[in-house]
Design an enzyme around this catalytic site. Sequence first.
Site, mmCIF file in Angstrom:
data_model
loop_
_atom_site.group_PDB
_atom_site.id
_atom_site.type_symbol
_atom_site.label_atom_id
_atom_site.label_comp_id
_atom_site.label_asym_id
_atom_site.label_seq_id
_atom_site.Cartn_x
_atom_site.Cartn_y
_atom_site.Cartn_z
ATOM 1 N N ASN A 80 -40.384 63.658 24.439
ATOM 2 C CA ASN A 80 -39.512 64.976 24.807
ATOM 3 C C ASN A 80 -40.673 65.733 25.849
ATOM 4 O O ASN A 80 -40.261 66.651 26.596
ATOM 5 C CB ASN A 80 -39.161 65.767 23.578
ATOM 6 C CG ASN A 80 -38.940 67.111 23.885
ATOM 7 O OD1 ASN A 80 -38.025 67.431 24.432
ATOM 8 N ND2 ASN A 80 -40.035 68.076 23.443
ATOM 9 N N TYR A 143 -40.009 66.102 39.855
ATOM 10 C CA TYR A 143 -39.239 66.121 38.599
ATOM 11 C C TYR A 143 -37.960 65.333 38.544
ATOM 12 O O TYR A 143 -37.886 64.732 37.755
ATOM 13 C CB TYR A 143 -38.974 67.712 38.302
ATOM 14 C CG TYR A 143 -38.240 67.939 37.021
ATOM 15 C CD1 TYR A 143 -39.011 68.068 35.918
ATOM 16 C CD2 TYR A 143 -37.011 68.131 36.934
ATOM 17 C CE1 TYR A 143 -38.451 68.129 34.590
ATOM 18 C CE2 TYR A 143 -36.370 68.279 35.647
ATOM 19 C CZ TYR A 143 -37.218 68.362 34.551
ATOM 20 O OH TYR A 143 -36.656 68.554 33.202
ATOM 21 N N ALA A 145 -37.092 62.848 40.413
ATOM 22 C CA ALA A 145 -37.609 61.500 40.541
ATOM 23 C C ALA A 145 -37.784 60.967 39.060
ATOM 24 O O ALA A 145 -37.759 59.860 38.671
ATOM 25 C CB ALA A 145 -38.688 61.324 41.550
ATOM 26 N N SER A 146 -38.776 61.641 38.572
ATOM 27 C CA SER A 146 -39.587 61.285 37.197
ATOM 28 C C SER A 146 -38.303 61.230 36.362
ATOM 29 O O SER A 146 -38.275 60.170 35.394
ATOM 30 C CB SER A 146 -40.484 62.468 36.832
ATOM 31 O OG SER A 146 -39.816 63.488 36.359
ATOM 32 N N LYS A 147 -37.318 61.941 36.107
ATOM 33 C CA LYS A 147 -36.067 61.923 35.287
ATOM 34 C C LYS A 147 -35.166 60.890 35.467
ATOM 35 O O LYS A 147 -34.733 60.267 34.550
ATOM 36 C CB LYS A 147 -35.486 63.347 35.177
ATOM 37 C CG LYS A 147 -36.426 64.373 34.531
ATOM 38 C CD LYS A 147 -37.007 63.949 33.173
ATOM 39 C CE LYS A 147 -37.837 65.291 32.563
ATOM 40 N NZ LYS A 147 -38.249 64.851 31.274
#
Length: 236
Positions: A80, A143, A145-147
């Site tokens: 998380n 952000y 792209a990371s998710k």
Amino acid sequence: MSGALAGLRVLLTGAAGGIGRATGAALVAAGARVAHADRLPPLGVDGPALGGDVSLEADAVRLVAEAVAALGGLDVLVNNAGILVEQPLLETTVETFDQVIGVNLRGVFLMGREAVRAMPGTGRIINVASELGILGRANASPYCASKAGVIALTRSWARELAPRILVNAVAPGPIDTPMLDFAARTPEEKAIETNLPLGRIGRPEEIAAAIVFLASPGASYITGQCLGVNGGAAMT
Ligand code: NAD
């Protein structure tokens, strides 16, 4: 301990944050034993409190080892921990890009890999992605792209680790936590966040409920899924 998750041993990252605190409390209320990890050991939690940076390999190895030692094994990892940086593309430095990818994507990879090493039998991994990994968002491309990467890790691991370990993601919409900082947003920004079918931002407890479900016996036939908890913002 009674409850749907009685006896389950869970390692939760980002446990000091908005969604993390609600998730830790909900997991414990459902009967799980929870190791709560954050950059600094979270205060006031019900269970072992661990400190470490999920983006660092040595810390990820240590956090999983400490959780296993404290809980006597590991059944569920909830990935998380995350950071949000909002900047136009042309202002985004390599350092910022690497930092966001480092925490949100490398952190999930490192914690997931180490958790799988610690799960000789069955287990579950629940990754907290974001609706923005599906929709994209102006001024938040690292952000997003990371998710999106977290969703791809989830699906790949679900295929690779089946049937022993179930791997799913939860993709929250806008949730009332320090990360979103909704109260401090401009009226225009608030309108962007609430322009969705349910017309409001969500509560951390509404994400926690989905995570508890994905950890529960009732989710035994679910793997490789990305559960949107987003007020209808994205429908996939
Ligand atoms: P938050 O800022 O309240 O909590 C995030 C927690 O992660 C913090 O306690 C922070 O210390 C911890 N953390 C950050 N970097 C870390 C690192 N390197 N190592 C260990 N811990 C670290 O935010 P939140 O809203 O509770 O976010 C939880 C998750 O939900 C994040 O992955 C976030 O991207 C995701 N999410 C949030 C929203 C939202 O609107 N709040 C929407 C979609 C997805």
